[in-house]
Design an enzyme around this catalytic site. Structure first.
Site, PDB file in Angstrom:
ATOM      1  N   GLY A 121      -9.365  -5.014   0.084  1.00  0.00           N
ATOM      2  CA  GLY A 121      -8.368  -4.814   1.125  1.00  0.00           C
ATOM      3  C   GLY A 121      -8.703  -3.682   2.062  1.00  0.00           C
ATOM      4  N   ASP A 122      -7.856  -3.505   3.057  1.00  0.00           N
ATOM      5  CA  ASP A 122      -8.065  -2.483   4.083  1.00  0.00           C
ATOM      6  C   ASP A 122      -7.965  -1.065   3.539  1.00  0.00           C
ATOM      7  OD1 ASP A 122      -5.041  -1.332   5.005  1.00  0.00           O
ATOM      8  OD2 ASP A 122      -5.084  -3.211   3.913  1.00  0.00           O
ATOM      9  N   THR A 174       0.782  -1.215   0.000  1.00  0.00           N
ATOM     10  CA  THR A 174       0.000   0.000   0.000  1.00  0.00           C
ATOM     11  C   THR A 174       0.833   1.293   0.000  1.00  0.00           C
ATOM     12  OG1 THR A 174      -1.447  -1.278   1.431  1.00  0.00           O
ATOM     13  CG2 THR A 174      -1.903   1.058   1.260  1.00  0.00           C
ATOM     14  N   THR A 197      -0.724   0.497   6.478  1.00  0.00           N
ATOM     15  CA  THR A 197      -0.189  -0.405   5.478  1.00  0.00           C
ATOM     16  C   THR A 197       0.219  -1.707   6.147  1.00  0.00           C
ATOM     17  OG1 THR A 197       1.558  -0.720   3.823  1.00  0.00           O
ATOM     18  CG2 THR A 197       2.124   0.601   5.744  1.00  0.00           C
ATOM     19  N   GLY A 198       0.336  -2.759   5.368  1.00  0.00           N
ATOM     20  CA  GLY A 198       0.687  -4.060   5.916  1.00  0.00           C
ATOM     21  C   GLY A 198      -0.257  -5.120   5.389  1.00  0.00           C
ATOM     22  N   ARG A 213     -11.265  -9.654  -4.079  1.00  0.00           N
ATOM     23  CA  ARG A 213     -10.864  -9.444  -2.691  1.00  0.00           C
ATOM     24  C   ARG A 213     -10.748  -7.945  -2.430  1.00  0.00           C
ATOM     25  NH1 ARG A 213      -5.902  -7.002  -0.290  1.00  0.00           N
ATOM     26  NH2 ARG A 213      -5.704  -7.891   1.800  1.00  0.00           N
ATOM     27  N   GLY A 231      -3.621  -6.643   4.966  1.00  0.00           N
ATOM     28  CA  GLY A 231      -4.951  -6.075   5.046  1.00  0.00           C
ATOM     29  C   GLY A 231      -5.878  -6.762   6.022  1.00  0.00           C
TER      30      GLY A 231
END
Length: 313
Positions: free
Chosen positions: A207-208, A177, A228-229, A205, A231
């Site tokens: 993501g966060d 991200t 970030t990382g 899918r 999700g």
């Protein structure tokens, strides 16, 4: 003079030979994204304009997993997510699983400003972008040599033992991200986040990065955060809003709140987590538990800094 500040991240996760080989390019990308946003703030522009500009720059840079450098899903297709939020009035906008959009964060802002909604996804979001004549690109624009190499490598890993495909997907994150947070001269905060997802992810899918309160959150009374990382881990912990809540309800300073969440509350979490944040006083902080997080910042009291690995400050 009122304080101004901007911080940018380009993803958190494990280190890789590709990152080491292109470390100068990554640092230059973060530096130029910070400077693009800071220039807007310096000239009296809004925090919203600054975070959008910074994220746009990284979306256009093929080294980063957003926009042009997006990861390919299991069907070798690009599906992107993004969000943006204004701390002044808590207005926000987000888009998920969009294709062909050159700058998803700009579309997310359009959802915020030009519709009564917060969240649009898939073809409806793309059609809205066409109505606004936002810049579109063909599939080939997003398929970089590196993203295709990552896709092929991921497919080989998944086919080696399909039963472990899910675990492999979570472990394999060589780049992630992008995001930005900012404080402008009017005292307004903003946050924005954008991603191309994970290599070989399931089609559709989400993501966060597109989720308000997870990937992005901003509130003038507290702080602005971009995460970030991995999700799924960030979603479980409602990470961006979690930081704001710790500050508001527990009264911790910004850096203490970030450290508490990442290194105490989530110390046993098996997954990469990272974030950048700024408060109304212009203090910038960042925290992460991964091998690296591309990050940079500049404020009216602190010169430009760009780092990738832990211990650099």
């Amino acid at each position: 003079m009122p304080n101004i500040a901007i911080a940018v991240h380009g993803g958190a996760g494990p280190d890789s030979e590709y990152i080491k080989k292109n470390i100068d390019g990554y640092k230059k990308g973060i530096e130029e994204a910070v400077q693009a946003g800071y220039k807007i703030l310096e000239e009296g522009g809004s925090a919203l304009d600054a975070v959008e500009a910074a994220v746009n720059y990284l979306e256009d840079n093929a080294l980063f997993n957003a926009g042009r450098g997006s990861a390919l899903n299991e069907n070798a297709e690009v599906e992107m997510d993004s969000s943006i939020m204004s701390g002044k009035d808590l207005k926000c906008g987000a888009v998920a699983i969009v294709r062909h959009i050159k700058n998803p964060v700009t579309l997310a802002r359009a959802v915020m400003e030009k519709t009564p909604h917060i969240y649009l996804g898939d073809m409806g979001a793309v059609e809205f972008a066409r109505q606004l004549h936002l810049e579109m690109r063909p599939n080939a624009y997003f398929s970089t040599e590196h993203s295709y190499e990552e896709y092929e490598s991921k497919m080989r890993e998944m086919h080696r033992d399909p039963a472990e495909a899910g675990d492999v997907q979570l472990r394999r994150k060589e780049h992630g991200t992008v995001g930005a947070v900012a404080l402008d001269k009017e005292g307004n905060l903003a946050a924005a986040t954008s991603t191309g997802g994970t290599e070989g992810k399931k089609a559709s899918r989400i993501g966060d990065s597109s989720m308000i309160g997870v990937g992005s959150y901003a509130n003038n009374k507290v702080c602005a955060v971009s995460c970030t990382g991995e999700g799924e881990v960030l979603i479980q912990h409602v990470t961006a809003f979690h930081i704001a809540s710790i500050i508001e309800y527990k009264g911790l300073p910004l850096q203490d709140a970030c450290n508490f969440l990442i290194h105490e509350k989530c110390k046993d979490v098996k997954g990469d987590m990272g974030l950048i944040a700024v408060n109304p006083q212009g203090n910038v902080c960042m925290a992460f538990n991964s091998e690296r997080m591309h990050r940079g910042w500049r404020t009216s009291t602190e010169d430009l800094k760009v780092f990738i690995y832990p211990g650099e400050r």
